[in-house]
Design an enzyme around this catalytic site. Structure first.
Site, mmCIF file in Angstrom:
data_model
loop_
_atom_site.group_PDB
_atom_site.id
_atom_site.type_symbol
_atom_site.label_atom_id
_atom_site.label_comp_id
_atom_site.label_asym_id
_atom_site.label_seq_id
_atom_site.Cartn_x
_atom_site.Cartn_y
_atom_site.Cartn_z
ATOM 1 N N CYS A 1 0.833 -1.318 -0.158
ATOM 2 C CA CYS A 1 0.195 0.038 0.221
ATOM 3 C C CYS A 1 1.213 1.355 -0.187
ATOM 4 O O CYS A 1 0.668 2.536 -0.657
ATOM 5 C CB CYS A 1 -0.547 0.209 1.015
ATOM 6 S SG CYS A 1 -1.823 -1.540 1.484
ATOM 7 N N SER A 2 1.794 1.447 0.503
ATOM 8 C CA SER A 2 2.926 2.931 0.911
ATOM 9 C C SER A 2 3.759 2.577 0.308
ATOM 10 O O SER A 2 4.308 3.978 -0.486
ATOM 11 C CB SER A 2 3.526 2.476 2.172
ATOM 12 O OG SER A 2 2.949 2.318 3.319
#
Length: 182
Positions: free
Chosen positions: A56-57
């Site tokens: 996600c990051s």
């Protein structure tokens, strides 16, 4: 979730900056509804298992953030990142990621995620209830395109990523724009 589906009406409990509040935490609670985010706009909504997590990051959120101008050129008004995390976590993650274009939506209780059929158990990772990874193009609150990672189930052993990527959504928007213009 299907194309043509109207998003459920949910209230999201958010924290917003308020300069009239003094001290180290100048934020106040503000409830926002599905309509506040989606009414009268064509947006990309993408949801992921959790703030601060590796895929996600590293890929999904930065890809949408960095591609913002391309998405705007393809008729997108806003890009929203949702996760089953509270507003404190989502705001801190947005700050940590240096977001300027993507806006975060905290689905702290998972109500929206449950009502769109994407709430899964991730107890195998110590997460509890979280969102399955997906993206959507939403026009005035109605799903125009849906991009769901394969294998939707509780306690999936992997974290599939690709179908909901910024690149896939951009490709669909580009093809759809070309088809619409013809």
């Amino acid at each position: 979730m299907q194309v043509g589906y109207k998003l459920p009406e949910v209230t999201f409990h958010t924290r917003v900056r308020d300069e009239s509040i003094e001290g180290p935490n100048p934020f106040r609670w503000e409830d926002k509804t599905t309509a506040d985010y989606f009414k009268g706009k064509r947006v990309i909504l993408f949801s992921l298992p959790g703030a601060f997590t590796p895929t996600c990051s590293t890929y999904q959120l930065p890809g949408f953030e960095n591609g913002h101008s391309d998405f705007a050129d393809l008729g997108i008004d806003e890009i929203y990142c949702m996760s089953v995390n509270d507003s404190f976590v989502m705001n801190k993650w947005a700050l940590d990621q240096g977001l300027k274009n993507v806006k975060v939506i905290p689905d702290g209780s998972g109500e929206f995620t449950r009502r769109v059929g994407m709430l899964v158990r991730k107890d195998n990772l110590g997460f509890g209830l979280r969102s399955w990874r997906y993206a959507a193009v939403v026009n005035d609150g109605v799903v125009e395109a849906w991009f769901e990672e394969p294998g939707l189930c509780d306690n999936h052993g992997e974290d599939p990523y690709g179908v909901s990527s910024p690149e896939t959504v951009k490709e669909w928007l580009t093809e759809n724009k070309a088809t619409s213009a013809a």
